[in-house]
Scaffold this active site. Structure first.
Site, short mmCIF file in Angstrom:
data_model
loop_
_atom_site.label_atom_id
_atom_site.label_comp_id
_atom_site.label_asym_id
_atom_site.label_seq_id
_atom_site.Cartn_x
_atom_site.Cartn_y
_atom_site.Cartn_z
N ASP A 52 -5.37 -11.93 -0.80
CA ASP A 52 -5.12 -10.54 -0.42
C ASP A 52 -6.20 -9.65 -1.03
OD1 ASP A 52 -2.83 -11.40 0.85
OD2 ASP A 52 -1.53 -10.91 -0.84
N LYS A 53 -6.39 -8.49 -0.42
CA LYS A 53 -7.42 -7.55 -0.89
C LYS A 53 -7.31 -7.29 -2.39
CE LYS A 53 -8.63 -2.64 -0.63
NZ LYS A 53 -8.24 -1.31 -0.08
#
Length: 319
Positions: free
Chosen positions: A138-139
């Site tokens: 995830d970011k």
């Protein structure tokens, strides 16, 4: 420069009567079935010099010829962005992804991603689908990711991920005091009402298994290690929220920070100000695509994570 592939193989007796695509997958195992099917359709993979149909059955002694060019991916631009390379050889690249860095271009993130940075760092990745990215973080999750530098490595790594032989260990800090480790086995699918979220679902989800172990208990929080058997979107974040121990800093699954009664100002500011989910991919272990040797990498916790743990140790000790 596009990669050129020139391979020839004879159909052995034990493959007599199998479909062309099945035989191709066995004779050219370095490439995925889907890619081989594309080459059959395009005429780059022929039988006895002739184009044949994917489902056509072959007989022993026939000759498969693969004469293909893997064209460079031109949908994305190379961008000279900083990336932390932990390991590199001719087949794989291992990076320590920073929190805040999007892995792959998508709506709202057409540039400035890890993929753009990889194309600048290693231009030959333009000939590998998705610039060699075979899994994602995830970011706002930091830590280790492996990237395939060749089609051979890509296929090998994808097969390992599907076979669940890649070992991925994470560290996280969650709300609540946990009493011991455990295993979460709960299917994950798209949230029925909030499409940006995933959720544990009873119908239509994909199998998801997370193991967790305690590293340190604080008075109101717990530092844990998580091991993934599967790799579903937001898996650790969803599973920990499901058992009522969401990750500190997770805006999607934790809701508002849970502030303990009589918390100090420093602890309140830390919990409210932590800028991301407290999740770090610390250790990665896999089989090297060429040597087939098991190799592992481990990276230290980033500064924001260690600062969070230091504050918890001082302001939320487990007396």
């Amino acid at each position: 420069m596009a990669e050129t592939i020139n391979l020839t193989a004879e159909v052995p007796g034990e493959f007599d009567g199998l479909r062309l695509d099945q035989i191709a997958a066995k004779l050219f195992p370095d490439y995925s079935r889907a890619r081989l099917q594309l080459w059959i359709k395009s005429g780059e993979l022929t039988v006895n010099g002739l184009q044949r149909k994917i489902r056509e059955k072959l007989i022993s002694g026939e000759i498969l010829e693969l004469r293909a060019q893997v064209e460079n991916e031109d949908r994305w631009q190379a961008e000279d962005l900083p990336i932390d390379v932990v390991y590199e050889d001719d087949e794989v690249l291992v990076v320590n992804k920073a929190a805040g860095l999007v892995v792959h271009p998508a709506a709202g993130h057409a540039s400035g991603t890890l993929l753009n940075a990889l194309l600048a760092y290693s231009p030959e990745l333009a000939s590998v689908p998705r610039a060699g990215i075979v899994h994602r973080l995830d970011k706002d999750t930091s830590g280790l990711m492996v990237v395939a530098k060749t089609l051979l490595a890509q296929n090998h790594l994808v097969n390992q991920l599907q076979a669940r032989t890649v070992s991925r260990e994470y560290e996280a800090v969650v709300f609540g005091t946990m009493t011991g480790g455990g295993k979460i086995e709960a299917d994950i699918g798209r949230h029925p009402r909030q499409r940006k979220k995933m959720a544990v679902v009873s119908l239509g989800g994909k199998e998801a298994i997370t193991h967790y172990r305690l590293i340190k208990r604080f008075k109101h929080h717990t530092h844990i290690r998580c091991m993934l058997e599967t790799g579903r979107t937001h898996q650790i974040r969803v599973h920990m929220a499901h058992i009522k121990h969401p990750l500190i800093g997770d805006p999607l699954y934790a809701g508002r920070p849970r502030i303990p009664k009589a918390a100090s100002e420093d602890l309140i500011n830390t919990l409210r100000g932590f800028p991301r989910q407290a999740l770090h991919a610390r250790r990665l272990s896999l089989q090297h695509p060429l040597s087939e040797e098991t190799i592992s990498w481990e990276v230290a916790l980033p500064e924001d994570f260690t600062a969070l743990l230091s504050t918890l140790a001082l302001e939320d000790p487990n007396d």
